[in-house]
Design an enzyme around this catalytic site. Structure first.
Site, PDB file in Angstrom:
ATOM      1  N   SER A 103       0.281  -7.239  -9.532  1.00  0.00           N
ATOM      2  CA  SER A 103       1.441  -8.124  -9.481  1.00  0.00           C
ATOM      3  C   SER A 103       2.736  -7.357  -9.635  1.00  0.00           C
ATOM      4  CB  SER A 103       1.364  -9.191 -10.580  1.00  0.00           C
ATOM      5  OG  SER A 103       2.514 -10.015 -10.522  1.00  0.00           O
ATOM      6  N   GLU A 141       2.621 -18.715 -12.355  1.00  0.00           N
ATOM      7  CA  GLU A 141       3.869 -18.394 -11.645  1.00  0.00           C
ATOM      8  C   GLU A 141       4.393 -19.639 -10.912  1.00  0.00           C
ATOM      9  OE1 GLU A 141       3.687 -14.793  -9.092  1.00  0.00           O
ATOM     10  OE2 GLU A 141       4.245 -16.089  -7.422  1.00  0.00           O
ATOM     11  N   THR A 171      -3.581   1.700  12.182  1.00  0.00           N
ATOM     12  CA  THR A 171      -2.747   2.288  13.225  1.00  0.00           C
ATOM     13  C   THR A 171      -2.026   3.488  12.606  1.00  0.00           C
ATOM     14  OG1 THR A 171      -1.043   0.704  12.624  1.00  0.00           O
ATOM     15  CG2 THR A 171      -2.367   0.181  14.546  1.00  0.00           C
ATOM     16  N   GLY A 197       0.821  -1.208   0.000  1.00  0.00           N
ATOM     17  CA  GLY A 197       0.000   0.000   0.000  1.00  0.00           C
ATOM     18  C   GLY A 197       0.855   1.257   0.000  1.00  0.00           C
ATOM     19  N   HIS A 222      -2.656 -15.975 -12.966  1.00  0.00           N
ATOM     20  CA  HIS A 222      -1.267 -15.498 -13.064  1.00  0.00           C
ATOM     21  C   HIS A 222      -0.409 -16.197 -12.022  1.00  0.00           C
ATOM     22  CE1 HIS A 222       1.998 -13.033 -11.399  1.00  0.00           C
ATOM     23  NE2 HIS A 222       2.220 -12.606 -12.639  1.00  0.00           N
ATOM     24  N   ASN A 223      -0.897 -16.262 -10.799  1.00  0.00           N
ATOM     25  CA  ASN A 223      -0.118 -16.888  -9.737  1.00  0.00           C
ATOM     26  C   ASN A 223       0.016 -18.388  -9.948  1.00  0.00           C
ATOM     27  OD1 ASN A 223      -0.159 -14.294  -8.716  1.00  0.00           O
ATOM     28  ND2 ASN A 223      -0.398 -14.969  -6.602  1.00  0.00           N
ATOM     29  N   LYS A 225      -5.762 -12.641 -11.964  1.00  0.00           N
ATOM     30  CA  LYS A 225      -4.577 -12.562 -11.096  1.00  0.00           C
ATOM     31  C   LYS A 225      -4.290 -13.918 -10.455  1.00  0.00           C
ATOM     32  CE  LYS A 225      -1.023 -11.275  -8.868  1.00  0.00           C
ATOM     33  NZ  LYS A 225      -0.893 -11.518  -7.495  1.00  0.00           N
TER      34      LYS A 225
HETATM   35  C1  6PG Z   1       2.814 -11.238  -7.582  1.00  0.00           C
HETATM   36  C2  6PG Z   1       2.933 -12.468  -6.711  1.00  0.00           C
HETATM   37  C3  6PG Z   1       2.426 -12.241  -5.335  1.00  0.00           C
HETATM   38  C4  6PG Z   1       2.466 -13.456  -4.411  1.00  0.00           C
HETATM   39  C5  6PG Z   1       3.809 -14.055  -4.215  1.00  0.00           C
HETATM   40  C6  6PG Z   1       3.878 -15.133  -3.160  1.00  0.00           C
HETATM   41  O1  6PG Z   1       2.154 -11.389  -8.612  1.00  0.00           O
HETATM   42  O2  6PG Z   1       3.374 -10.197  -7.269  1.00  0.00           O
HETATM   43  O3  6PG Z   1       2.193 -13.501  -7.283  1.00  0.00           O
HETATM   44  O4  6PG Z   1       1.098 -11.816  -5.467  1.00  0.00           O
HETATM   45  O5  6PG Z   1       2.005 -13.050  -3.171  1.00  0.00           O
HETATM   46  O6  6PG Z   1       4.282 -14.554  -5.410  1.00  0.00           O
HETATM   47  O7  6PG Z   1       3.038 -16.202  -3.410  1.00  0.00           O
HETATM   48  P1  6PG Z   1       3.212 -17.564  -2.590  1.00  0.00           P
HETATM   49  O8  6PG Z   1       3.517 -17.192  -1.186  1.00  0.00           O
HETATM   50  O9  6PG Z   1       1.902 -18.277  -2.695  1.00  0.00           O
HETATM   51  O10 6PG Z   1       4.345 -18.286  -3.229  1.00  0.00           O
END
Ligand code: 6PG
Length: 479
Positions: free
Chosen positions: A128, A190, A34, A14, A186-187, A183
């Site tokens: 991301s 990933e 906080t 953020g 995407h993960n 998204k």
């Molecule tokens: C991104 C990532 C992010 C994610 C981490 C950790 O696109 O910037 O995907 O969103 O939180 O890659 O993911 P894990 O803890 O599940 O490996």
């Protein structure tokens, strides 16, 4: 109010997103549950732009020009609902709430519907690129209404990463949960990419007999070819790194139990519900969970395996080239699975997702950014109705060219006892999809035998059952 946008939730994502906005000339209202975090942000980075610190939700909402644009950056889950509950009564019809966390798309659909009832736009936006991305340009995948995107799009385009051709890495993905769905996929991709890269490393280490530093060199070379990507690049960096405390390769001192926060698991759970096979992503999730099962691993540690010495120098080099091809073909396969899933969800939920635009948005900023994604974009530009990436003429040609190497690598992994679930699952999926006949016919026959579940025939319409326990004659059971 004078602030053009507000960010509530000032943990690192953020805070960096707020700084990114301020650096682009926006006046940003900032708030955190906080207050110390808010003060810290203004004190440390106040010179970067115009921040309006707010101590309470009311102060925050008052600081914003209308219609209000509020970005929520809190831990996905209950915290998101708590923030919405706190802010919703203070908002007015036309205001826009953006959730930039890794929310589950079903939660986003629920929240969008609830806020829509009050005339407030809810935009579930995938973001991301981690901390660095948030600050210097993430890839942003917003869902929600057209109206909300019209009010938000220009601003997101400003702060998003830019693809190599200069295009902002953001686009309106589709209504309600579409952004967070994309998204999530995407993960999942990933996870699959990371697992495939890890298997390639394991093979180079165990079969080719290379040390981490040499493997770093191999990955650096790969990173100038078709595998050119952020993840291959950082892998080379990690492998070249030496642990300061022990002087050993860093990768050798890291505990080999991979963790996960849940988005990969969601991808697989959702794929199961949609009935879309995503074996590459599933194997990646399972590989992480297996690695963490210390009890199981200890119990199985003594089981026999093959004893094979590493390859000699010349064979090792040849093998390394083959691994590059196997990795690339597997990557195409797992991306195809991810895209199949987005296609299915878009149809299921009526999202109208532009599958080429998703690839375009992932060309920069995100974790899976890669030269490869421009080619995925091009494949969908050439044929928006492409049933699978594997059917794109160029990708089909490439996987076809790689398949001999792919088979050799998977077979070698099996012979040397190196687990390669990602590479093997990808190859199995490729072979299953291209097969003219599958043994699924036999499965149907078995189901009919023990449960009268019926089957279809290849030669005429209708469903049938064979009277297995009687005279084995066939009866037609339906249309
Ligand atoms: C991104 C990532 C992010 C994610 C981490 C950790 O696109 O910037 O995907 O969103 O939180 O890659 O993911 P894990 O803890 O599940 O490996």
């Amino acid at each position: 109010g004078t602030a053009q946008i507000g960010v509530t939730g000032l943990a690192v994502m953020g805070r960096n997103l707020a700084r990114n906005l301020a650096r682009h000339g926006y006046t940003v209202a900032v708030h955190n549950r906080t207050g110390a975090r808010t003060a810290e942000l203004v004190e440390e980075f106040g010179r970067e732009g115009d921040f309006v610190p707010a101590r309470t939700p009311r102060e925050f909402v008052t600081a914003l020009e209308r219609p209000r644009r509020v970005i929520v950056m809190v831990r996905a889950g209950e915290a998101t609902d708590a923030v919405i509950e706190e802010f919703a009564p203070l908002l007015e019809p036309g205001d826009i709430v953006v959730d930039g966390g890794n929310a589950h798309f079903a939660d986003t659909r629920r929240r969008e519907e609830a806020l829509r009832g009050r005339g407030v736009h809810f935009v579930g936006a995938g973001v991301s690129g981690g901390e660095e991305g948030a600050l210097h340009g993430p890839s942003i995948m917003p869902g929600g209404s057209d109206e909300a995107y019209a009010a938000l799009g220009p601003l997101l385009e400003d702060i998003a990463a830019k693809a190599p051709d200069g295009t902002p890495c953001t686009a309106h993905i589709g209504p309600d949960g579409a952004g967070h769905f994309v998204k999530m996929v995407h993960n999942g991709i990933e996870y699959a990419d990371m697992q495939l890269i890890a298997e390639a490393y394991d093979l180079l280490r165990t079969v080719a007999g290379y040390g981490p530093a040499r493997i770093a060199e191999v990955f650096r070379a790969w990173n100038t070819g078709p595998l050119d990507s952020y993840l291959v690049g950082i892998t080379a960096e990690v492998l070249a790194h030496t642990d300061a405390a022990t002087g050993r390769p860093f990768v050798d001192v890291v505990a080999d139990a991979a963790e996960q926060k849940g988005t990969g698991r969601w991808t697989v759970q959702t794929a199961l519900d949609l009935g879309v096979p995503v074996s590459g992503i599933a194997e990646a999730v399972f590989a992480r969970s297996l690695s963490g099962h210390t009890g199981l691993r200890r119990a199985a540690a003594g089981l026999p395996g093959p004893h094979r010495p590493p390859l000699g120098e010349r064979d090792a080099e040849h093998f390394a080239d083959r691994v590059e091809q196997a990795l690339y073909a597997s990557k195409i396969t797992s991306y195809a699975q991810g895209w199949n899933m987005m296609r299915a969800a878009s149809a299921e939920y009526g999202w109208g997702v532009d599958l080429g635009a998703v690839a375009a948005v992932w060309r920069g900023g995100c974790i899976i950014r890669a030269a490869f994604l421009d080619r995925v974009r091009a494949a969908y530009a050439a044929d928006p109705e492409l049933p699978t990436l594997l059917a794109d003429p160029e990708f089909a040609e490439e996987t076809g060219r790689a398949q001999e190497a792919w088979r050799e690598v998977v077979a070698t992994a099996v012979r040397h006892g190196v687990p390669a679930p990602g590479l093997s699952a990808a190859l199995a999926s490729y072979d299953a999809l291209r097969a003219e006949r599958l043994p699924a016919a036999l499965v149907q026959a078995q189901r009919d035998y023990f449960g009268a579940h019926t089957y279809r025939r290849t030669d005429r319409p209708g469903s049938y059952h064979t009277l297995w326990g009687l005279d084995r004659s066939e009866v037609r059971t339906g249309g």
